[in-house]
Enzyme design. Sequence first.
Site, PDB file in Angstrom:
ATOM      1  N   HIS A   1     -15.597  22.321 -15.378  1.00  0.00           N
ATOM      2  CA  HIS A   1     -16.781  23.118 -15.681  1.00  0.00           C
ATOM      3  C   HIS A   1     -17.609  23.398 -14.434  1.00  0.00           C
ATOM      4  CE1 HIS A   1     -21.066  23.544 -16.786  1.00  0.00           C
ATOM      5  NE2 HIS A   1     -20.560  24.388 -17.667  1.00  0.00           N
TER       6      HIS A   1
ATOM      7  N   ARG B   1       2.643  28.599  12.084  1.00  0.00           N
ATOM      8  CA  ARG B   1       2.984  27.266  12.596  1.00  0.00           C
ATOM      9  C   ARG B   1       3.235  26.325  11.429  1.00  0.00           C
ATOM     10  NH1 ARG B   1      -1.997  28.588  14.952  1.00  0.00           N
ATOM     11  NH2 ARG B   1      -1.930  29.217  17.154  1.00  0.00           N
TER      12      ARG B   1
ATOM     13  N   ARG C   1       7.511  29.950  12.953  1.00  0.00           N
ATOM     14  CA  ARG C   1       8.048  29.198  14.091  1.00  0.00           C
ATOM     15  C   ARG C   1       8.540  27.844  13.601  1.00  0.00           C
ATOM     16  NH1 ARG C   1       4.051  27.596  18.822  1.00  0.00           N
ATOM     17  NH2 ARG C   1       3.467  26.004  17.285  1.00  0.00           N
TER      18      ARG C   1
ATOM     19  N   GLU D   1       8.855  31.761  26.449  1.00  0.00           N
ATOM     20  CA  GLU D   1       7.817  30.865  26.965  1.00  0.00           C
ATOM     21  C   GLU D   1       8.278  29.998  28.128  1.00  0.00           C
ATOM     22  OE1 GLU D   1       6.471  28.558  23.649  1.00  0.00           O
ATOM     23  OE2 GLU D   1       8.498  28.151  22.936  1.00  0.00           O
TER      24      GLU D   1
ATOM     25  N   GLY E   1       5.064  33.424  24.119  1.00  0.00           N
ATOM     26  CA  GLY E   1       4.145  32.295  23.987  1.00  0.00           C
ATOM     27  C   GLY E   1       3.413  32.130  25.302  1.00  0.00           C
ATOM     28  N   SER E   2       2.292  32.798  25.423  1.00  0.00           N
ATOM     29  CA  SER E   2       1.626  32.879  26.730  1.00  0.00           C
ATOM     30  C   SER E   2       1.087  31.538  27.203  1.00  0.00           C
ATOM     31  CB  SER E   2       0.511  33.930  26.697  1.00  0.00           C
ATOM     32  OG  SER E   2      -0.422  33.639  25.674  1.00  0.00           O
ATOM     33  N   ASN E   3       0.777  30.624  26.290  1.00  0.00           N
ATOM     34  CA  ASN E   3       0.290  29.305  26.700  1.00  0.00           C
ATOM     35  C   ASN E   3       1.358  28.566  27.505  1.00  0.00           C
ATOM     36  OD1 ASN E   3      -1.844  30.019  25.101  1.00  0.00           O
ATOM     37  ND2 ASN E   3      -1.506  28.472  23.534  1.00  0.00           N
ATOM     38  N   ASP E   4       2.538  28.435  26.906  1.00  0.00           N
ATOM     39  CA  ASP E   4       3.614  27.714  27.589  1.00  0.00           C
ATOM     40  C   ASP E   4       4.160  28.499  28.776  1.00  0.00           C
ATOM     41  OD1 ASP E   4       4.186  25.078  26.641  1.00  0.00           O
ATOM     42  OD2 ASP E   4       4.711  25.946  24.711  1.00  0.00           O
TER      43      ASP E   4
ATOM     44  N   CYS F   1       2.130  35.789  20.745  1.00  0.00           N
ATOM     45  CA  CYS F   1       1.440  34.931  19.781  1.00  0.00           C
ATOM     46  C   CYS F   1       0.693  33.808  20.473  1.00  0.00           C
ATOM     47  CB  CYS F   1       2.432  34.358  18.764  1.00  0.00           C
ATOM     48  SG  CYS F   1       3.764  33.399  19.518  1.00  0.00           S
TER      49      CYS F   1
END
Length: 814
Positions: free
Chosen positions: A441, A531, A599, A701, A722-725, A772
């Site tokens: 409720h 992810r 991924r 990456e 994967g621009s970070n790695d 990504c």
Amino acid sequence: MNKKQKYILEFKEISKKDVPLVGGKNASLGEMFVKLTNQRILPAPIPGKTKQDSKIGRNEYEINVPDGFALTTDAYWYFLKENNLGQKLKEIFNGFDPESIKNLQETGRKARQTILKAEFPEDLKREIIEAYQILSKKYNQQNTDVAIRSSGVAEDAPTDSFAGQFETFLNIRGENELLKAVKKCLASTFTDRVIAYRETKGFSHLEFALSIGVQKMVRSDLACSGVIFTIDTESGFSDTVVINSVWGVGEMIVKGLITPDNFYVFKPTLKQGYQAIIIKNLGRKTKKYVYDKKHGLKQVLVSPKKQLKFSLTDEEVLLLAKWSCLIEEHYKAPQDIEWAKDGKTGQLFIVQSRPETVHSSKKGNFYEEYNIKTTKKPILTGIAIGDKIGKGRVRIISDVSKIVQFQKGEVLVTKMTDPDWLPAMRIASAIITDEGGRTAHAAIVSRELGIPCIVGVREACKILKNNQIVTVDCTQGSKGRILVGEIPFEVKRHNLKKVPKLKTKIMINLGAPDIAFKTSFLPNDGVGLARIEFILTEKIRVHPLALCYYEKLKDKKLKKQIDEITIEHQDKKEFFIRELAEGIAQIAAAFYPKPVIVRLSDFKTNEYRNLVGGKLFEPEEENPMLGWRGASRYYDKEFKPAFEMECQALKRTREVFGLKNIWAMIPICRTVEEGKKVLALMKEQGLEKGKDGLKVIVMCEVPSNVILAEEFLEIFDGMSIGSNDLTQMVLALDRDNARIAHIGNEKNEAVKRMIAKVIKICRQKNKYCGICGQGPSDFPDFAEFLVKQGIETISLNPDTIIKTIKMLSRKLDA
């Protein structure tokens, strides 16, 4: 017009046009009884996808609605006229003060007593008894058991439900008991909660009549029952059917005494014939309502064994979902449906359907973003209802008789609510209850009132203190947070019609399934990075190999911990596959039919070690960032059984749930040979690239992905940068090391040249190319660079989508 036509109508005589005569609830029952009890629902299922020999109900393509009759509004006015109640009620309401809870209670008490003291006119009494005898004869019983429910003419409108406000009387047998229940139902026109609700909605207290429905009981006390929404009640996502189920009579759900079993069925693939139960959550069904021997209900305990069992089979869930789709299509609007299963016959029944009122009443094409930033940990958590934030002083109310203590703007804290709590709920800044689920409720009413609410907290009444200031946060997905103190937050309201459309596709990075439905309303072309790590840490929590080798584990303490997490599963592998499949499916369904690029697991060894049992299966590495991760794990003989379970989860989402919009993406694939091994292993597990539309792409990456881009694109369907790695690998920066983070980021010229090369090669080979990584979300000028290089898609974090689109539109138009 004879008396029967004037005061009583059988369901077979009623249609949806008769709301002024029989109210919303009874009009809907009559409409369904006449129009939907022998209708084909869906196209013929795809062979092998659903069972063709269902024994539930009359057959798989018919809706069951119990028969009954209705006392019309003419009967209501006749009853009032013959007892001179109109004038008496008017006098009672002359001094009504809606701002005073005490005055509201006194006014309601006097109005109800006035009705209960009145007598039925003899001709009306005879007509009610005659209709009851006809219904009993139909079911071959002398005094059949019936449910008595009110049905208001303002009830169940598209924007105002009155759900749960009037009284319902169950398991009523015999003529005298029937008449008593009907009169009590008439008196419920003036319960405190109904008066408060009418005040909230601006209705007159003496203008609207009430109809009474008398319906054959379904013996759900011997089986199960529940409620269905043909829309996600939290986000307004319209492509899902949400089914809640408990053992016994369904009033247990509304009262919030337990947490029901919860099922989500995805409509588009259900209609294609797939077994599209994308989410199954086992509830805490410790108690149930059964019929009392005399009349009414009594509460009993559910056995521990039955608590761990779902109250509906998959076949029953799918059948109810199909019926719900038919009802929704018939009414051309989302529905709030009640259902019950008869324990004697095994049949399922629809016992009520009304319009869903919360999202049906929302107008405009707007998206609200709540931004709350705090390092504080919540003092308590529970199930979030809605997606807002509220704050105020705590007021713990132990019993509904004490709601006169409640002040406007306070945070209402209690064990649970029922419709009698509405006078306090409507003036609360937020609501917290220890018990209940999404269809309790408190949840239903708070949605309609637009008040943030957290249910199922368990210890709020014990831990929180009166006058303590708290912030109630329902914006973080399904987990609601209660934070001590007044936490600042901001609200941004975007008009989605004014967000420009770009030539470059904008996708979304997403990891938490719980926010997928809401996030899908943002401008997007799908999910560029789904992810699965969040699902592993938050939902599964156990290392996959600990589940795979559960029987061989010697550590009793560890096995006990795993048993607690996987309590509903004897088969621990199935636990992993189901939880992962459901998490992925929730994201894929939210954005269907747009592509959702999943991924596969990309945990490092130190992250896997943090899972339950992880230390048994993971080595300690000096630099996990450059270690055993990504593709190198999948074909390794030690980790291979875990990757096979991962593949089975992905296969289930595509083949059982029908979510063919899912792509697979391989992270940290250092060599072409690794790529070939992974693709071969996926094929062994039934995930063959190209078959049934499955696309498999590779993360770009590591520098070898760029240098050998042409070779990688010979075996994969495209690349996602994967621009970070990639930045880490190109510049030899450990991105976990804050000391050297200042040296460079994605905007470094070396990184940009690498990215430009990959985009060019993908375009030449007509293969997918997206990005990504975090870069486009953090650096607008980097996003502009990507567009100018001709990248196909940019995948962004949800909170940067709108501002990045607007920025790119301005820069590209300049």
